[in-house]
Design a protein around this motif. Structure first.
Motif, short mmCIF file in Angstrom:
data_model
loop_
_atom_site.label_atom_id
_atom_site.label_comp_id
_atom_site.label_asym_id
_atom_site.label_seq_id
_atom_site.Cartn_x
_atom_site.Cartn_y
_atom_site.Cartn_z
N ASP A 112 0.06 0.63 9.27
CA ASP A 112 -1.28 0.61 8.69
C ASP A 112 -1.38 -0.37 7.52
O ASP A 112 -2.47 -0.82 7.16
N MET A 113 -0.24 -0.69 6.92
CA MET A 113 -0.21 -1.68 5.84
C MET A 113 -0.07 -3.10 6.38
O MET A 113 -0.05 -4.06 5.63
N ASN A 170 6.22 2.94 11.95
CA ASN A 170 5.38 4.14 11.98
C ASN A 170 5.74 5.15 10.90
O ASN A 170 5.16 6.23 10.85
N SER A 171 6.70 4.80 10.06
CA SER A 171 7.06 5.70 8.96
C SER A 171 6.29 5.30 7.71
O SER A 171 5.56 4.32 7.69
N THR A 172 6.49 6.07 6.68
CA THR A 172 5.81 5.82 5.41
C THR A 172 6.84 5.42 4.34
O THR A 172 8.03 5.70 4.50
N PRO A 173 6.39 4.80 3.27
CA PRO A 173 7.32 4.51 2.18
C PRO A 173 8.03 5.76 1.67
O PRO A 173 9.22 5.72 1.36
N THR A 211 13.73 4.07 -5.51
CA THR A 211 12.34 4.47 -5.73
C THR A 211 11.39 3.68 -4.85
O THR A 211 11.77 2.67 -4.24
N GLN A 212 10.14 4.11 -4.84
CA GLN A 212 9.12 3.38 -4.10
C GLN A 212 8.96 1.98 -4.67
O GLN A 212 8.75 1.03 -3.93
N ASP A 217 2.12 7.70 1.49
CA ASP A 217 1.90 8.37 2.76
C ASP A 217 1.15 7.53 3.79
O ASP A 217 0.62 8.06 4.77
N ILE A 218 1.12 6.21 3.59
CA ILE A 218 0.48 5.30 4.52
C ILE A 218 1.58 4.65 5.37
O ILE A 218 2.58 4.20 4.83
#
Length: 86
Positions: A36-37, A68-71, A5-6, A31-32
């Protein structure tokens, strides 16, 4: 663990790469991008290596596990590779 899970990912991020005090990992981050984090390529390599070691899987050199991917993408990739017996 039947499903990754996230929340699991956030635990691995905190353990391997730490947490930027200016960013809430417990918020809506699905979706970040990791960049960016505040997580660079080195941080994502650390997270990836920890996930691989802990779960006994091999993540491909894939954009889904990059800065560059998201969780959401990372979790989907891990779940695709996770054996059903875990």
């Amino acid at each position: 663990m039947a499903t990754f899970t996230q929340a699991d990912l956030v635990g691995y991020i905190r353990q391997a790469a730490g947490e930027d005090e200016g960013f809430d990992l417990d918020g809506d981050i699905a979706d970040i991008t990791f960049a960016d984090m505040g997580y660079d390529s080195v941080a994502m390599v650390e997270v990836t290596l920890l996930v691989e070691r802990e779960l006994g899987i091999g993540l491909p050199d894939d954009d889904k596990a990059s800065k560059n991917s998201t969780p959401k993408q990372f979790v989907e990739l891990v779940n695709e590779l996770l054996p059903a017996s875990i």
